[in-house]
Design an enzyme around this catalytic site. Structure first.
Site, short mmCIF file in Angstrom:
data_model
loop_
_atom_site.label_atom_id
_atom_site.label_comp_id
_atom_site.label_asym_id
_atom_site.label_seq_id
_atom_site.Cartn_x
_atom_site.Cartn_y
_atom_site.Cartn_z
CB SER A 45 14.84 60.96 56.74
OG SER A 45 14.83 61.25 58.42
CG ASP A 337 11.09 68.22 58.77
OD1 ASP A 337 11.71 68.21 60.06
OD2 ASP A 337 11.14 67.72 58.25
CG HIS A 340 14.42 65.49 58.96
ND1 HIS A 340 13.83 65.89 58.46
CD2 HIS A 340 14.86 64.24 59.03
CE1 HIS A 340 12.59 64.16 58.75
NE2 HIS A 340 14.14 63.59 58.58
#
Ligand SMILES: *[C@@H]1O[C@H](CO)[C@@H](O)[C@H](O)[C@H]1NC(C)=O
Ligand SMILES: *[C@@H]1O[C@H](CO)[C@@H](O)[C@H](O)[C@H]1NC(C)=O
Ligand SMILES: *[C@@H]1O[C@H](CO)[C@@H](O)[C@H](O)[C@H]1NC(C)=O
Ligand SMILES: *[C@@H]1O[C@H](CO)[C@@H](O)[C@H](O)[C@H]1NC(C)=O
Ligand SMILES: *[C@@H]1O[C@H](CO)[C@@H](O)[C@H](O)[C@H]1NC(C)=O
Length: 381
Positions: A45, A337, A340
């Site tokens: 991610s 978030d 990240h």
């Protein structure tokens, strides 16, 4: 093949080559000084820019407020703005960010593709509690399709020469801990292996994925065998300091979850000798390691006091809750978030990987030096 067919194929190849030279010339002008012809990206991610959008998974973020600081809004990037690899592409002079494999046009492969997928890992099963994801083995299979496509257009030799000149980066391993080993309710690995043993298995599998395929399996292919000769491998950062991990595991009085940071350090310490080994085993390839753990520790050199909580209100799985208002000033936050980094930290990591500030940022040298090395590859075309 008949003579005629052979000639037609040759003519076709020449046509494509000419078209391609024109294209790359044009790109060169448009982009100013593009330092490498192409950049291929593998990862999780931290690098995904939309490959998960069409998958059945909880690990996708194609909604506001993701992308609040990105020109075109939400794209599937797990960030408010640019990811590390976006910023690296920008530094390298690319006119556009490297597009996601899932939605790329055929011509995009000449400049590179991004195969990264949120929740994905070195191990195939990693992240499966969240749904579909493209594990590293599948990312390599997708790249194999690209390579075959390129060979179909340019012929074997030209395609391989071209692929040899591209830059490649891989960042994997975070999810093999956060979405595998340290989730005993979903995965048996922590009952089966000590942390040492598990990490050793991860590194063995990783280095095969980078270097050489086990016997005779078309599903196990390596980046080297697919033509990669300039490879950046990102080490793990302090996964124990992300707000999501702190919320899940608690810190027992420390600043971060020590056990998770220990896992990161163990992974990095076992990966590093492997980088040496890969460079020894593959003399025509150059592989470098980026020390994200160390670079992250230095981020206090950013000349302001940052808040290390998440900028956006986050859900139980640590992603921004759709359409909630994020923090006002993203530059004052380390995390976008619960898992990240914000764009400003991604830019910081990218700049330090490209041009090391401290010798320990990159081993044996940084991306700038990697791409400046002439590896005796004949000038393609
Ligand atoms: C392409 O060329 C390489 C080296 O020149 C060779 O090892 C490989 O087998 C060739 N592949 C095909 C599909 O012809
Ligand atoms: C928490 O910290 C205490 C004292 O530092 C230590 O004795 C204990 O083992 C720690 N617990 C865990 C779960 O790490
Ligand atoms: C983490 O590693 C440090 C240093 O090696 C060690 O002292 C500590 O006990 C470890 N903590 C945990 C929770 O594993
Ligand atoms: C960080 O931000 C949160 C709200 O997002 C706030 O409650 C907290 O006080 C801030 N911490 C610091 C050190 O500024
Ligand atoms: C956001 O924070 C940064 C760093 O503290 C500061 O330099 C900047 O002026 C702030 N921007 C706004 C709009 O408040």
């Amino acid at each position: 093949m008949t003579m005629l067919a052979h000639e037609m194929k040759l003519q076709w190849t020449v046509l494509v080559l000419v078209l391609f030279m024109v294209l790359s010339k044009w790109q060169h002008c448009a982009a100013g000084d593009q330092m490498v012809p192409c950049y291929f990206i593998f990862g999780d991610s931290l690098a995904d820019n939309g490959n998960n959008n069409k998958l059945q998974t909880l690990a996708k973020v194609d909604y506001a407020p993701y992308g609040v600081d990105f020109g075109s809004g939400p794209t599937g990037r797990f960030c408010n703005g640019l990811t590390i690899v976006d910023k690296i592409a920008e530094i390298l002079g690319f006119h556009n960010y490297i597009p996601p494999f899932a939605t790329a046009q055929e011509a995009d492969m000449f400049y590179g593709l991004n195969y990264a997928s949120g929740a994905a890992g070195i191990r195939d099963e990693t992240g499966q509690e969240l749904g579909e994801r493209i594990c590293l083995n599948m990312q390599l299979q997708n790249h194999q399709k690209t390579v075959q496509n390129l060979i179909g257009m340019l012929g074997n030799d030209s395609a391989l020469r071209y692929l040899n000149k591209c830059l490649y980066s891989v960042g994997m391993g975070n999810n093999d801990y956060l979405n595998n080993y340290f989730l005993p309710q979903y995965f048996p690995t922590s009952q089966e292996y000590t942390l040492e043993k598990y990490t050793q298995l991860l590194i063995e599998q990783y280095s095969q994925q980078l270097k050489v395929s086990p016997l005779n399996s078309i599903f196990r292919i390596s980046l080297y065998e697919l033509g990669a000769r300039k490879l950046v491998v990102f080490g793990l950062g302090k996964i124990g300091c992300v707000p999501g991990a702190i919320a899940t595991y608690g810190t027992n009085g420390s600043a971060c979850v020590e056990l998770l940071n220990n896992a990161s350090r163990l992974f990095n310490s076992m990966l590093l000798p492997d980088i040496d080994q890969l460079n020894d085993d593959l003399p025509d390839a150059k592989i470098i390691y980026i020390n994200n753990y160390k670079i992250g520790e230095d981020s206090t050199v950013l000349d302001f006091k940052v808040n290390n909580t998440a900028c956006c209100p986050s859900s139980a799985i640590g992603q921004c809750i759709p359409d909630q208002t994020p923090c006002q000033n993203r530059s004052q936050y380390m995390f976008w978030d619960s898992f990240h980094p914000t764009e400003i930290f991604n830019i910081f990591y990218a700049e330090r990987s490209y041009s090391a500030l401290d010798p320990s940022d990159a081993y044996p040298y940084d991306i700038r030096q990697l791409i400046s090395l002439d590896q005796g590859v004949a000038e393609a075309m």
